[in-house]
Design a protein around this motif. Structure first.
Motif, mmCIF file in Angstrom:
data_model
loop_
_atom_site.group_PDB
_atom_site.id
_atom_site.type_symbol
_atom_site.label_atom_id
_atom_site.label_comp_id
_atom_site.label_asym_id
_atom_site.label_seq_id
_atom_site.Cartn_x
_atom_site.Cartn_y
_atom_site.Cartn_z
ATOM 1 N N GLN A 147 0.821 -1.208 0.000
ATOM 2 C CA GLN A 147 0.000 0.000 0.000
ATOM 3 C C GLN A 147 0.857 1.261 0.000
ATOM 4 O OE1 GLN A 147 -3.795 -0.471 2.578
ATOM 5 N NE2 GLN A 147 -2.139 -1.465 3.710
ATOM 6 N N ALA A 148 0.359 2.296 -0.690
ATOM 7 C CA ALA A 148 0.953 3.630 -0.603
ATOM 8 C C ALA A 148 0.327 4.360 0.581
ATOM 9 C CB ALA A 148 0.701 4.410 -1.888
ATOM 10 N N PHE A 149 -0.985 4.197 0.688
ATOM 11 C CA PHE A 149 -1.786 4.738 1.776
ATOM 12 C C PHE A 149 -2.781 3.642 2.135
ATOM 13 C CE2 PHE A 149 -0.688 8.134 -1.190
ATOM 14 C CZ PHE A 149 0.021 8.992 -0.364
ATOM 15 N N PRO A 150 -3.400 3.691 3.289
ATOM 16 C CA PRO A 150 -4.358 2.645 3.630
ATOM 17 C C PRO A 150 -5.410 2.441 2.530
ATOM 18 C CG PRO A 150 -3.929 4.014 5.545
ATOM 19 C CD PRO A 150 -3.255 4.678 4.368
ATOM 20 N N GLY A 151 -5.456 1.241 2.008
ATOM 21 C CA GLY A 151 -6.434 0.890 0.980
ATOM 22 C C GLY A 151 -6.058 1.277 -0.441
ATOM 23 N N VAL A 152 -4.854 1.845 -0.638
ATOM 24 C CA VAL A 152 -4.422 2.299 -1.964
ATOM 25 C C VAL A 152 -3.121 1.597 -2.342
ATOM 26 C CG1 VAL A 152 -3.698 4.289 -3.353
ATOM 27 C CG2 VAL A 152 -5.490 4.552 -1.616
ATOM 28 N N LEU A 153 -3.138 0.882 -3.453
ATOM 29 C CA LEU A 153 -1.961 0.162 -3.922
ATOM 30 C C LEU A 153 -0.894 1.146 -4.401
ATOM 31 C CD1 LEU A 153 -1.047 -2.792 -4.339
ATOM 32 C CD2 LEU A 153 -1.972 -2.647 -6.651
ATOM 33 N N ASN A 154 0.353 0.910 -4.053
ATOM 34 C CA ASN A 154 1.477 1.741 -4.450
ATOM 35 C C ASN A 154 1.616 1.781 -5.965
ATOM 36 O OD1 ASN A 154 4.559 1.639 -5.267
ATOM 37 N ND2 ASN A 154 4.406 2.868 -3.414
ATOM 38 N N GLY A 155 1.910 2.950 -6.520
ATOM 39 C CA GLY A 155 2.056 3.115 -7.964
ATOM 40 C C GLY A 155 3.171 2.281 -8.568
ATOM 41 N N GLY A 156 4.250 2.110 -7.838
ATOM 42 C CA GLY A 156 5.348 1.276 -8.340
ATOM 43 C C GLY A 156 4.928 -0.184 -8.466
#
Length: 87
Positions: free
Chosen positions: A50-59
């Motif tokens: 995750q990048a942020f809670p509930g959000v998949l990291n862009g990389g």
């Protein structure tokens, strides 16, 4: 092809690619499978992706596109080459 193994497991079982390498213990373990209309991908994100809670990291998203896209292209070229008439 009735083989239920992923393309990675069939064609690159010793690959250490971060995205799709079966031998990379810390990798994403992306699996691409032949389907009726091309390839399907299986990936199960973990909390640390995750990048942020509930959000998949862009990389991670970029790696998914990179690995699955490369397998799709490779299989397309391979299967097209095998079905073209030879004159």
């Amino acid at each position: 092809m009735n083989d239920k193994r992923s393309l990675q497991d069939i064609h690159a079982p010793k690959s250490i690619c971060f995205g799709c390498g079966p031998m990379n213990e810390n990798g994403l373990k992306i699996k691409s499978y032949k389907s009726k209309n091309g390839l399907k991908m299986n990936f199960h994100p973990k909390k640390e992706h995750q990048a942020f809670p509930g959000v998949l990291n862009g990389g991670i998203i970029g790696t998914l596109f990179d690995c699955h896209g490369n397998w799709t292209a490779a299989m397309s070229v391979s299967y097209t080459h095998l079905t073209l008439p030879t004159n």
